[in-house]
Scaffold this active site. Structure first.
Site, PDB file in Angstrom:
ATOM      1  N   GLY A  59      27.535 -34.117 -23.960  1.00 56.61           N
ATOM      2  CA  GLY A  59      28.314 -35.161 -23.212  1.00 56.61           C
ATOM      3  C   GLY A  59      28.304 -36.395 -23.794  1.00 56.61           C
ATOM      4  O   GLY A  59      29.156 -37.242 -24.224  1.00 56.61           O
ATOM      5  N   GLU A  71      21.356 -40.249 -25.998  1.00 54.50           N
ATOM      6  CA  GLU A  71      20.657 -41.437 -25.884  1.00 54.50           C
ATOM      7  C   GLU A  71      19.891 -41.985 -27.078  1.00 54.50           C
ATOM      8  O   GLU A  71      18.871 -42.733 -27.211  1.00 54.50           O
ATOM      9  CB  GLU A  71      19.737 -41.495 -24.791  1.00 54.50           C
ATOM     10  CG  GLU A  71      18.589 -40.516 -24.872  1.00 54.50           C
ATOM     11  CD  GLU A  71      18.637 -39.103 -24.606  1.00 54.50           C
ATOM     12  OE1 GLU A  71      17.538 -38.633 -24.181  1.00 54.50           O
ATOM     13  OE2 GLU A  71      19.601 -38.781 -24.226  1.00 54.50           O
ATOM     14  N   GLU A  81      23.077 -42.861 -20.310  1.00 55.03           N
ATOM     15  CA  GLU A  81      22.473 -42.942 -21.686  1.00 55.03           C
ATOM     16  C   GLU A  81      21.790 -44.278 -21.689  1.00 55.03           C
ATOM     17  O   GLU A  81      20.882 -44.425 -22.616  1.00 55.03           O
ATOM     18  CB  GLU A  81      23.644 -42.885 -22.799  1.00 55.03           C
ATOM     19  CG  GLU A  81      24.484 -41.601 -22.868  1.00 55.03           C
ATOM     20  CD  GLU A  81      23.375 -40.272 -22.396  1.00 55.03           C
ATOM     21  OE1 GLU A  81      22.542 -40.249 -23.275  1.00 55.03           O
ATOM     22  OE2 GLU A  81      23.930 -39.551 -21.856  1.00 55.03           O
TER      23      GLU A  81
END
Length: 843
Positions: free
Chosen positions: A253, A256, A290
């Protein structure tokens, strides 16, 4: 098998100089990696995978080496221990698996283009450059990139670009960080930028296939999230910039990477003028998740992957903390109750489920740890429980100290509990040990025995489960005079009559649904609660319905007992209560087969449940709508469509006809419903083909999702066959979107056989395409959510049990076999009772 061997025990890197020469046309990469560090032994090894190693130098001298893709290492000898300078020259290819360094494909005005990006978590950095590819092997990275550059292209990395010389882009040295967080990208990009109050530059980047306004929402959320976290953590964001990049092809999805966060386009970009509130909430929480990682995961990183929860559980909780502060009217904690809570409770009730903390004995197991229901949902639910116990101020103080003690380094779970314990004065480590290191969760039985109120705990199972007498330290959160924690198997809480009289209301546990458990009230206690159900807040109503559903799935109650509560709550104006009703109805569909009397009765029930809401809300949004109305309407419309409401079918068709020249312009709140209605009730091959072409051509992720939902609802076998024929055609269905297409066709009763046959027949292709990626095991997860007959269970076992030797999917195979088996047993045990009760209500 013993413990994992760590290369960090042999060589400690300090600084990397990474040079990449990348040619998009030939898909070739030439690289040189220079590493300074300390050799602890003379026999050295670096991680590599699929790299063609050409030369290895130690302190400037060429040395002999061997490399293996099986062991994922290059091995060589250093003449001495102590400080050494390593240099490895190699070449490799751009991958086509959305891991390592890979191209994303997209079109602008019919012209095909490529954007190069990276995805290194968990262990794919070794596909890009030789390294000690372990989270604890933190080092400084200096990145230099040369590529077949076109005029006007943008190149990004974790840190700012400092110079361009002879076509090579050089970036400032990073702070000390882990290999899996290194990132870069280049291509023809557009951008919007702003700056935080503290001077951090914020940017959102995307291809020019998108409208410029699609970047605005993410830019605003990213800026305010960074500002929020700097204040909440009381720790400055340590980098000069925070870039958010949308990749057209992206398996996860979002990711980070420190300073260069990468996203699937659907989770970053949106049209602010034509996107439903539900989608805005999802995108906002992904961005906040994130950016929470920039501290918790990047600044301080788990020591090894078995503490993955330290990263993900925490970021999963903090996304809600942040968005609740930024957009309080969204009531985002309610979304937590309908997404994270039921996901965790469902998965964690299957015997054999992994605990949040899992010891890793084979590196191939690492990707299987990314169980969204456990590491993300359950883990965040446990941290919410901790927050409720210690309070927000103690949490903030503990986190500030945790970051100060471990910044630019690594930690284990005990370090976090120590920091929170010191801030709160509670032994958090002792409380949390039972939750993190044990799988599953308790069911609390609350009953009256000889006039006394007795609470007891035992492990809760859906399906067969072996009780191992596990105990948890359980926060009771009672609405009456009761201890804070239940630490024993059973506890006498005192005289029921006295407790009830003193409280003045029905007695309940787990107020606010903050503890990870299910409560089974005795009949008399439940009856008392049900007399007050209308006075409960939305979360408590949700919890009651959710617990009863889980208890029915476990066999402790019958699904027939759910029906009166569904009828009591049917007209709720709360989005989360309506969504929970929808989740229950979805589960009840397992008890009926297509075109049966049971299905007719279920549709009649859904008509009863939705009719007043449909009349109240109507088909299209109104200026007077509350946020809850905006969220409830699509749920109610979907229910009415399932119930074959004639007025809705006709009105949705009229709306389609009025907008058929530009379907993307359909009112976004009802666009998915209108398209589904058209495919279900007014279908033709021309319509179907037009919608499929629209799916291929649009760059609007929300519109794509609506089209996918509609197309997979078709009743025509030939059209379902056409969809399945495109599963391996990346020009129609991108590999990142394939799982959604697969499971939606599988969930269509007329497409189940087609999709199930495809998965088994094309398993080798699928494994080659996404094997080794954290998404790969989830193909089994989503399959197990649909299959529900003894025949399918036998087929599932026949196909997957021979694959139990594959550590990447072995845990998932075992779990999902149990999930399907428990559903088969449940249908057999409870179907007749449920259908009889259903028939009485709808007669």
């Amino acid at each position: 098998m013993g413990q994992v061997a760590h290369l960090l025990d042999v060589f400690v890197p300090k600084n990397y100089q990474l040079y990449f020469d990348i040619n998009r046309q030939t898909k070739k990469i030439s690289g040189v990696t220079k590493i300074s560090g300390r050799a602890l032994k003379t026999d050295l090894a670096l991680h590599q995978k699929f790299l063609n190693i050409k030369a290895v130098k130690v302190n400037g001298q060429a040395v002999a080496f061997t490399s293996s893709d099986d062991s994922e290492t290059v091995n060589f000898t250093s003449p001495t221990t102590g400080p050494v300078e390593l240099e490895v020259s190699y070449d490799t290819a751009l991958t086509d698996t959305m891991m390592g360094i890979y191209p994303s494909y997209y079109e602008v005005d019919g012209v095909k283009k490529q954007l190069i990006g990276t995805q290194f978590e968990t262990t794919s950095a070794r596909q890009a450059f030789p390294s000690v590819d372990e989270p604890a092997a933190k080092a400084i990275f200096e990145v230099a990139i040369k590529f077949d550059e076109q005029a006007g292209e943008t190149v990004l990395s974790n840190m700012p670009e400092v110079q361009v010389e002879d076509g090579v882009h050089y970036f400032a040295p990073t702070l000390k960080m882990s290999t899996y967080l290194v990132a870069f990208a280049f291509g023809d990009l557009q951008a919007k930028k702003t700056e935080t109050k503290s001077g951090v530059e914020i940017g959102v980047f995307a291809t020019k296939a998108h409208q410029a306004k699609e970047l605005d929402f993410a830019l605003d959320i990213a800026k305010r999230s960074i500002e929020f976290f700097e204040d909440y953590y009381q720790t400055p964001y340590p980098l000069p910039h925070s870039w958010q990049l949308a990749l057209p092809d992206f398996s996860a999805g979002a990711m980070e990477n420190w300073g260069l966060v990468t996203y699937r386009e659907a989770y970053l970009l949106l049209d602010p003028d034509n996107t439903p509130l539900a989608t805005k909430r999802v995108v906002a929480t992904v961005i906040a998740h994130e950016l929470a990682h920039q501290w918790f995961g990047d600044l301080v990183t788990m020591n090894w992957w078995e503490d993955l929860w330290l990263n993900e559980s925490f970021a999963n909780m903090m996304e809600y903390v942040a968005i609740d502060a930024l957009e309080p009217n969204w009531k985002i904690w309610e979304a937590f109750q309908t997404s994270e809570a039921p996901l965790a409770l469902q998965r964690d009730a299957t015997d054999g489920v992994q605990s949040v903390f899992v010891e890793i004995k084979d590196p191939a197991e690492i990707d299987s740890l990314f169980d969204g229901a456990i590491v993300y949902a359950k883990g965040s639910r446990l941290l919410v429980m901790v927050r409720a116990l210690i309070g927000d101020q103690a949490l903030r103080t503990g986190l500030k100290n945790y970051f100060a003690d471990h910044q630019y380094a690594n930690s284990v779970g005990a370090d976090l509990w120590d920091a929170l314990g010191q801030a709160s004065g509670l032994n958090i480590g002792a409380i949390m040990k039972s939750w993190l290191e044990q799988p599953g969760y308790p069911v609390l039985d609350l009953k009256v025995v000889d006039g006394d109120l007795i609470v007891s705990q035992k492990q809760f199972f859906i399906g067969q489960g072996q009780d191992q007498n596990r105990l948890w330290q359980v926060p009771l959160h009672a609405n009456f005079d009761a201890p804070q924690l239940l630490t024993t198997k059973e506890l006498n809480l005192g005289s029921y009559q006295e407790l009830r009289a003193k409280a003045g209301h029905a007695l309940r546990l787990n107020l606010g649904n903050t503890s990870h458990l299910v409560v089974d009230y005795s009949d008399e206690l439940l009856a008392d609660i049900l007399t007050e159900v209308d006075t409960l807040n939305a979360i408590d109503q949700l919890q009651l319905l959710q617990d009863l559903r889980l208890l029915a799935e476990s066999g402790r109650k019958s699904h027939a007992e759910l029906l009166p509560l569904l009828l009591k709550l049917k007209d709720s104006k709360s989005a989360i209560v309506t969504e929970t009703l929808s989740q229950v109805i979805a589960k009840l569909k397992f008890f009926v087969s297509p075109d049966s009397q049971g299905e007719k009765d279920l549709k009649a029930l859904v008509a009863i449940l939705s009719q007043a809401q449909l009349k109240r809300l109507g088909l299209e949004a109104k200026a007077s709508d509350s946020n809850d109305d905006l969220l409830v309407r699509p749920l109610v419309l979907d229910a009415a469509l399932y119930a074959e409401n004639a007025e809705l079918i006709a009105a949705a068709h009229d709306l389609f006809l009025a907008n058929q020249a530009k379907l993307v312009a359909l009112p976004v709140a009802v666009r998915a419903l209108v398209l589904k209605n058209e495919v279900l009730n007014f279908n033709s091959d021309q319509l179907f083909d037009n919608l499929l072409v629209s799916y291929q051509k649009t760059s609007d992720s929300s519109f794509k999702q609506d089209l996918l939902a509609a197309l997979t609802k078709t009743k025509k076998q030939s059209q379902l066959e056409k969809l399945v024929s495109h599963f391996e055609d990346a020009d129609v269905i991108k590999p990142q979107d394939l799982r959604a297409w697969y499971v939606n066709v599988l969930a269509n009763p007329r497409g189940e056989q087609l999709a199930w046959d495809w998965l088994r027949n094309e398993w080798s292709w699928l494994e080659a395409k996404v094997g080794g990626d954290m998404e790969f095991p989830t193909y089994l997860t989503v399959t197990a959510r649909v299959l529900h007959t003894a025949e399918r269970l036998a087929e599932f076992k026949a196909f997957f049990e021979p694959k139990l030797t594959n550590p990447e999917i072995s845990r998932e195979i075992t779990m999902d076999t149990k999930v399907i088996a428990s559903r088969v047993d449940l249908i057999q045990a409870d179907q007749a009772n449920f259908l009889a009760a259903l028939a009485k209500i709808t007669a």
